[in-house]
Motif scaffolding. Structure first.
Motif, PDB file in Angstrom:
ATOM      1  N   LEU A   1     -49.674 -49.159 -48.187  1.00  0.00           N
ATOM      2  CA  LEU A   1     -50.256 -48.597 -46.971  1.00  0.00           C
ATOM      3  C   LEU A   1     -49.598 -48.736 -45.713  1.00  0.00           C
ATOM      4  CD1 LEU A   1     -53.935 -49.312 -48.138  1.00  0.00           C
ATOM      5  CD2 LEU A   1     -53.005 -46.986 -48.018  1.00  0.00           C
ATOM      6  N   ASP A   2     -48.461 -49.581 -45.659  1.00  0.00           N
ATOM      7  CA  ASP A   2     -47.774 -49.947 -44.296  1.00  0.00           C
ATOM      8  C   ASP A   2     -47.065 -48.953 -44.063  1.00  0.00           C
ATOM      9  OD1 ASP A   2     -46.358 -51.163 -42.412  1.00  0.00           O
ATOM     10  OD2 ASP A   2     -45.881 -52.824 -43.378  1.00  0.00           O
ATOM     11  N   SER A   3     -47.484 -47.731 -43.478  1.00  0.00           N
ATOM     12  CA  SER A   3     -46.810 -46.822 -42.998  1.00  0.00           C
ATOM     13  C   SER A   3     -47.434 -45.869 -42.006  1.00  0.00           C
ATOM     14  CB  SER A   3     -46.560 -45.793 -44.240  1.00  0.00           C
ATOM     15  OG  SER A   3     -46.557 -44.406 -43.815  1.00  0.00           O
ATOM     16  N   PRO A   4     -46.657 -45.472 -40.834  1.00  0.00           N
ATOM     17  CA  PRO A   4     -47.401 -44.698 -39.530  1.00  0.00           C
ATOM     18  C   PRO A   4     -48.152 -43.516 -40.149  1.00  0.00           C
ATOM     19  CG  PRO A   4     -45.060 -45.420 -39.023  1.00  0.00           C
ATOM     20  CD  PRO A   4     -45.416 -45.727 -40.558  1.00  0.00           C
ATOM     21  N   ALA A   5     -47.567 -42.737 -41.127  1.00  0.00           N
ATOM     22  CA  ALA A   5     -48.353 -41.629 -41.600  1.00  0.00           C
ATOM     23  C   ALA A   5     -49.772 -42.030 -42.412  1.00  0.00           C
ATOM     24  CB  ALA A   5     -47.414 -40.947 -42.751  1.00  0.00           C
ATOM     25  N   VAL A   6     -49.899 -43.251 -42.775  1.00  0.00           N
ATOM     26  CA  VAL A   6     -51.221 -43.412 -43.408  1.00  0.00           C
ATOM     27  C   VAL A   6     -52.146 -43.719 -42.357  1.00  0.00           C
ATOM     28  CG1 VAL A   6     -52.437 -45.435 -44.425  1.00  0.00           C
ATOM     29  CG2 VAL A   6     -50.088 -44.671 -45.473  1.00  0.00           C
ATOM     30  N   VAL A   7     -51.759 -44.436 -41.126  1.00  0.00           N
ATOM     31  CA  VAL A   7     -52.724 -44.444 -40.092  1.00  0.00           C
ATOM     32  C   VAL A   7     -52.927 -43.172 -39.594  1.00  0.00           C
ATOM     33  CG1 VAL A   7     -52.722 -45.347 -37.614  1.00  0.00           C
ATOM     34  CG2 VAL A   7     -51.621 -46.801 -39.228  1.00  0.00           C
ATOM     35  N   THR A   8     -52.154 -42.288 -39.432  1.00  0.00           N
ATOM     36  CA  THR A   8     -52.518 -40.891 -38.630  1.00  0.00           C
ATOM     37  C   THR A   8     -53.699 -40.243 -39.723  1.00  0.00           C
ATOM     38  OG1 THR A   8     -50.620 -40.786 -37.639  1.00  0.00           O
ATOM     39  CG2 THR A   8     -51.767 -38.710 -38.235  1.00  0.00           C
ATOM     40  N   ASN A   9     -53.314 -40.141 -41.262  1.00  0.00           N
ATOM     41  CA  ASN A   9     -54.250 -39.602 -42.105  1.00  0.00           C
ATOM     42  C   ASN A   9     -55.536 -40.282 -42.180  1.00  0.00           C
ATOM     43  OD1 ASN A   9     -52.738 -37.130 -43.677  1.00  0.00           O
ATOM     44  ND2 ASN A   9     -51.200 -38.668 -43.193  1.00  0.00           N
ATOM     45  N   ARG A  10     -55.554 -41.623 -42.291  1.00  0.00           N
ATOM     46  CA  ARG A  10     -56.731 -41.993 -42.419  1.00  0.00           C
ATOM     47  C   ARG A  10     -57.779 -41.767 -41.251  1.00  0.00           C
ATOM     48  NH1 ARG A  10     -58.395 -46.827 -39.714  1.00  0.00           N
ATOM     49  NH2 ARG A  10     -59.423 -47.558 -41.471  1.00  0.00           N
ATOM     50  N   ARG A  11     -57.082 -41.986 -39.940  1.00  0.00           N
ATOM     51  CA  ARG A  11     -57.941 -41.144 -38.743  1.00  0.00           C
ATOM     52  C   ARG A  11     -58.657 -40.035 -38.898  1.00  0.00           C
ATOM     53  NH1 ARG A  11     -53.847 -41.239 -34.644  1.00  0.00           N
ATOM     54  NH2 ARG A  11     -54.218 -43.481 -34.665  1.00  0.00           N
ATOM     55  N   VAL A  12     -57.854 -38.936 -39.291  1.00  0.00           N
ATOM     56  CA  VAL A  12     -58.371 -37.607 -39.582  1.00  0.00           C
ATOM     57  C   VAL A  12     -59.287 -37.709 -40.859  1.00  0.00           C
ATOM     58  CG1 VAL A  12     -56.600 -36.463 -38.441  1.00  0.00           C
ATOM     59  CG2 VAL A  12     -56.188 -36.895 -40.728  1.00  0.00           C
ATOM     60  N   LEU A  13     -58.977 -38.366 -41.793  1.00  0.00           N
ATOM     61  CA  LEU A  13     -59.903 -38.440 -43.051  1.00  0.00           C
ATOM     62  C   LEU A  13     -61.205 -39.077 -42.482  1.00  0.00           C
ATOM     63  CD1 LEU A  13     -57.506 -39.762 -45.774  1.00  0.00           C
ATOM     64  CD2 LEU A  13     -58.890 -37.738 -45.887  1.00  0.00           C
TER      65      LEU A  13
END
Length: 422
Positions: free
Chosen positions: A364-376
């Motif tokens: 989960l240590d990924s900038p893309a994870v942060v963005t996707n969790r935000r919109v989820l």
């Protein structure tokens, strides 16, 4: 409103504490309190937004829950209990209180229900606490913070938040909510941290000595003793650290123009059980790992109180039927059964929980994870829907705290920090 409140206070001052009142005295007290609460409710329905604007200087100041209700007591006598009344109540066990926190429930219910005051108050609660800001330089330097009932340790790019109330099986009280919010703030504010883990520490309780436990939920002994606060526990918990786990911390930062908050992915590692508030927590995590011998439960009907935002989130995650089985019927979900997979992502051998959590943190240590969790999170739980739920929760939970059935139940459950039934 102020005159009605004053007459009610005068009547209550001349009566014994609730537990020692005769039936006639109890009826007179209940009638007077009901009249005063109806007046407060009408006042807040008509003037709630004006009250909030006055207390926050036209929504230019961000007051947290405690600051706001204390200011209201000073500025609007009779609207909510003042410091002296709260001090008198806090010295009593739950059964001997007059339920002045119900007046706070009316106050916050109306404010959270307002489309102007509600979002502003929620933003205020997403801001970092003063304690976290004081501790942040030292945490960034050392990578460790001992907050009493919680420890926080940075290992590589992961923050390991460990609940450590070994005597009470990590049962939560006012102090632990304070520590949890501080720890979550520190993890979110430290740029060296990219992802967080929440896990329970090893217990000293005789039945679970040497074993890790996630959480036994609310501390019923503290509730019986009158030390569980509507503002500092039940509301702060939902609007404070749990909201921050999901939405992030609201603070000015270099990329504020991209996102108002600093968010990070979170993993929960469940050992042995997650009861009540422990199960509620799992509903906001990005990945949940559990030992194969663990179980989840939300014994709201047995305790008599509302399980935080659990009623709001559980149906979305597990469906309406399972929600009712868990909340109303007291069903346990064992990690090994199929229905539990609606709340648990990965079930492993109990000895492998730590290794599985480390692997999840790395992935989960990924900038893309942060963005996707935000919109989820935005799609799954719009802030306005959460605000509407909390507006109702604020009042209903306050009423439940002082209901006869809850007071009777916590009296039976609170001989000590009892272990859950085997």
């Amino acid at each position: 409103m102020a005159d009605t409140a004053r007459r009610t206070d005068d009547l209550l001052a001349g009566l014994p504490v609730p537990g020692a009142r005769s039936p006639g005295q109890g009826e007179r007290a209940a009638g007077a309190k009901n009249t005063a609460r109806a007046a407060r409710s009408r006042f807040m329905a008509a003037h709630g937004e004006e009250v909030y604007d006055r207390l926050t200087d036209g929504r230019t100041r961000h007051l947290r829950l405690r600051e706001l209700v204390d200011a209201a007591a000073r500025e609007f006598p009779g609207l909510v209990p003042d410091a002296a009344q709260l001090a008198q109540e806090s010295a009593r066990p739950q059964a001997d209180k007059d339920g002045r926190e119900i007046d706070q429930g009316i106050f916050f219910s109306r404010l959270l229900g307002s489309p102007l005051a509600g979002p502003h108050l929620m933003d205020a609660m997403l801001r970092p606490t003063d304690r976290a800001l004081r501790l942040l330089p030292d945490f960034r330097r050392t990578g460790f913070a001992d907050l009493g009932s919680v420890t926080l340790e940075r290992r590589g790019s992961a923050a390991h938040l460990t609940m450590c109330r070994p005597d009470c099986l990590n049962a939560e009280d006012n102090e632990q909510v304070e520590a949890m919010e501080t720890a979550v703030d520190l993890a979110l504010l430290d740029p060296a941290v990219h992802v967080g883990l929440l896990r329970g520490g090893e217990m000293t309780h005789p039945r679970y000595r040497g074993r890790r436990v996630f959480s036994a939920g609310i501390n019923l002994k503290s509730l019986h003793a009158g030390r569980i606060s509507l503002v500092d526990f039940l509301l702060r918990r939902e609007l404070g650290y749990i909201a921050k786990l999901m939405r992030g911390v609201l603070v000015d930062h270099e990329t504020s123009w991209q996102s108002r908050t600093i968010e990070k992915p979170w993993v929960a590692a469940v050992d042995t059980f997650a009861i009540g508030g422990g199960m509620q927590l799992l509903m906001v995590f990005d990945r949940v790992i559990a030992g194969s011998d663990a179980y989840l439960s939300l014994p709201a009907a047995q305790e008599g109180i509302v399980p935080g935002a659990g009623n709001f989130r559980l149906g979305r995650l597990a469906g309406g039927r399972i929600s009712r089985q868990v909340v109303l019927w007291g069903r346990r979900l064992w990690a090994s059964e199929p229905d539990a997979r609606l709340l648990i992502d990965e079930v492993v051998d109990p000895a492998a929980v730590g290794a599985a959590a480390d692997a999840a943190l790395e992935r989960l240590d990924s900038p893309a994870v942060v963005t996707n969790r935000r919109v989820l999170n935005l799609a799954e739980e719009p802030p306005e829907a959460f605000r509407a739920y909390l507006a109702e929760f604020s009042l209903q939970q306050a009423l439940r705290l002082y209901s006869e059935d809850v007071i009777g139940k916590v009296g039976r459950f609170s001989a000590g920090c009892a272990a859950p039934p085997a």
